[in-house]
Design a protein around this motif. Sequence first.
Motif, PDB file in Angstrom:
ATOM      1  N   ASP A 529       0.815  -1.216   0.000  1.00 39.87           N
ATOM      2  CA  ASP A 529       0.000   0.000   0.000  1.00 39.87           C
ATOM      3  C   ASP A 529       0.847   1.263   0.000  1.00 39.87           C
ATOM      4  N   THR A 530       2.077   1.193   0.493  1.00 37.36           N
ATOM      5  CA  THR A 530       2.971   2.345   0.416  1.00 37.36           C
ATOM      6  C   THR A 530       3.759   2.384  -0.889  1.00 37.36           C
ATOM      7  N   GLY A 531       3.652   1.334  -1.716  1.00 39.93           N
ATOM      8  CA  GLY A 531       4.289   1.331  -3.022  1.00 39.93           C
ATOM      9  C   GLY A 531       5.751   0.944  -3.011  1.00 39.93           C
ATOM     10  N   ILE A 532       6.279   0.402  -1.914  1.00 39.94           N
ATOM     11  CA  ILE A 532       7.706   0.057  -1.838  1.00 39.94           C
ATOM     12  C   ILE A 532       7.885  -1.455  -1.805  1.00 39.94           C
ATOM     13  N   ILE A 533       6.861  -2.203  -2.183  1.00 37.57           N
ATOM     14  CA  ILE A 533       6.995  -3.653  -2.206  1.00 37.57           C
ATOM     15  C   ILE A 533       7.899  -4.067  -3.363  1.00 37.57           C
ATOM     16  N   SER A 534       8.797  -4.986  -3.095  1.00 37.72           N
ATOM     17  CA  SER A 534       9.710  -5.523  -4.103  1.00 37.72           C
ATOM     18  C   SER A 534      10.255  -6.840  -3.557  1.00 37.72           C
ATOM     19  N   MET A 535      11.033  -7.531  -4.376  1.00 32.02           N
ATOM     20  CA  MET A 535      11.648  -8.766  -3.899  1.00 32.02           C
ATOM     21  C   MET A 535      12.580  -8.495  -2.725  1.00 32.02           C
ATOM     22  N   ASP A 536      13.325  -7.411  -2.802  1.00 28.97           N
ATOM     23  CA  ASP A 536      14.279  -7.101  -1.745  1.00 28.97           C
ATOM     24  C   ASP A 536      13.566  -6.786  -0.434  1.00 28.97           C
ATOM     25  N   THR A 537      12.497  -5.992  -0.482  1.00 23.98           N
ATOM     26  CA  THR A 537      11.796  -5.638   0.747  1.00 23.98           C
ATOM     27  C   THR A 537      11.018  -6.828   1.311  1.00 23.98           C
ATOM     28  N   LEU A 538      10.497  -7.690   0.450  1.00 23.61           N
ATOM     29  CA  LEU A 538       9.781  -8.865   0.952  1.00 23.61           C
ATOM     30  C   LEU A 538      10.729  -9.899   1.557  1.00 23.61           C
ATOM     31  N   LEU A 539      11.949  -9.942   1.079  1.00 23.89           N
ATOM     32  CA  LEU A 539      12.901 -10.939   1.584  1.00 23.89           C
ATOM     33  C   LEU A 539      13.749 -10.408   2.730  1.00 23.89           C
ATOM     34  N   HIS A 540      14.101  -9.107   2.685  1.00 26.00           N
ATOM     35  CA  HIS A 540      15.014  -8.557   3.687  1.00 26.00           C
ATOM     36  C   HIS A 540      14.411  -7.405   4.486  1.00 26.00           C
ATOM     37  N   GLY A 541      13.230  -6.950   4.121  1.00 27.72           N
ATOM     38  CA  GLY A 541      12.603  -5.869   4.860  1.00 27.72           C
ATOM     39  C   GLY A 541      12.967  -4.504   4.315  1.00 27.72           C
TER      40      GLY A 541
END
Length: 547
Positions: A529-541
């Motif tokens: 919802d904040t638009g910062i979802i990616s593989m890196d953020t889902l795997l490492h925060g």
Amino acid sequence: MIWLILIALILQQTGISPGLNSVLQAKAATPSTETIGDPNQSSVDSPVSLNSSLTHSPSVAQGSSTTQASPETAQQLEQPDSDAKHDVNKTLDMERLQLHSPVFKESFKPIRLEIQFDQPITLEEALHYAVDNNLPIKISRENMNYQGYVLYSQIANALPNFSMSYNLTKTKILNEHVSSLARVFLPRVSYPVFQGGSVIFSILGQYCRAKGWRQAYIASINDAMLDVYQKYNNLLLARVLLQIRAKAVEVSEEQLKVNQSAERVGTGTRFAVMQSETQLAADSQALLQQEVAVRQAALALNFSLNCPMAINLVPAEPTITEQPLFKAQANIGELVGIALHHRPDLREYELFKFAAARNVQVASAPLYPQLTFFTQYSYTNTTTSRHVVAEGTTAGAGVFGGLFETYQQGMGLTWNLNGLGLVSTANIAAAQCLNRQSGIQANQELQTVLQQVRSSYLGWRSAREQIDNAAHGVESSGEELRLAGIRLHAGVGTNLELIQAQRDYVTALTTQAQAIVGSNLAQAQLLHDTGIISMDTLLHGYTGGAK
């Protein structure tokens, strides 16, 4: 003890005693000879003493020498303990769920017949596979490519137009008895100098539309990654719940064996055996239903990954734990600012609004005159023949035999008003309505994004607290189960109490597992919802900074 309290109250009213708390502290410091219950009872089972309850209760100001701590100081003092407890509670302990009997040996054969083979998969592999093979992503990619080619076609309208024609015309003049055959070759190059602005504004509008569809493509990738993350965690949760159900079946089987043995030696009852059989049947049915739920969760993940349905995907993680996908210090103002900067949906509707504004100018282009430069070359070869000899040597009227080559350059100025200009006026009004509509849709999307960010923020905060609350429930129900077993073996409890304690413990474990997965899903939803979802953020925060 009672008479000491009464004396203290009387002395306090007369002003002689320093206070009731001093008497209680003196009494607590004096060894007491009174006991409650069994004096040999362990400290775990004994009631909490008054001294210990005062030690763990919030401090009370006594006299003028004690100062009350501020809320900020108290929060700082309690924060390390709270974080330490949360670090323990955020991971489900799978050691207590280890099976000691082959529960799955002959079970679920009809379900296994539907599966071709098992395929272990990690979250990172699932995300990479989804980006490459997810069907909604492919559809959105083709839409983006289509809009790009449309943009190229609009740009090509600004280039000169080339036309070429070759005509073969046979003519007969009846009254003169003359026939002719004309061959005309005519290449032409025209350049639209001014078309009322339709060319340039069409290019600008399509450019905004193409960029908007690119943002839609990015949004589809974000949606797909969130969907895969949710379904992967749901599958992981389903398998953990399956382990809990399997452990419940194992415990019910052991309890049934114990009750059957007690019935054979004469210390048990048939009713206790029937209760254990009923509990085992209920646990076995719940285990079968959970096995079906696991397979359905795997099918849902297969669908999102566009993976063959015959493959049974198995998460590689052995247990579930809360992943720190978002820093805990984030506040709602910071999250709203991140969403306004990174959310692709906002950029998409904003670009569509710009494209709709350009369409208004395109609709007004027919009201303007059009100016065109042209260059053409013509080659004409005409042959004539007379069928009847007559006086005179000239050809028939309108027929000139011979070879003609011409080269022309010129300018064309036209002004056409279809329907006296009312057609274009109505088209302008319609385009203005669509322009206002696109602006309203952009505002609506902005409100939707703000609502989603705030709702996800509340869900994230509450999900973190639910983990600790569920951990307390597991601890309490575990103690309930332990005491129920002790009471049953001591002969002061019933088999029904033990069965109810087992149900409560299974429910508490299920609630804790759901709370942990719910916290992960809430954090992933907030990243989306904040638009910062990616593989890196889902795997490492997400730790701040750029996406």
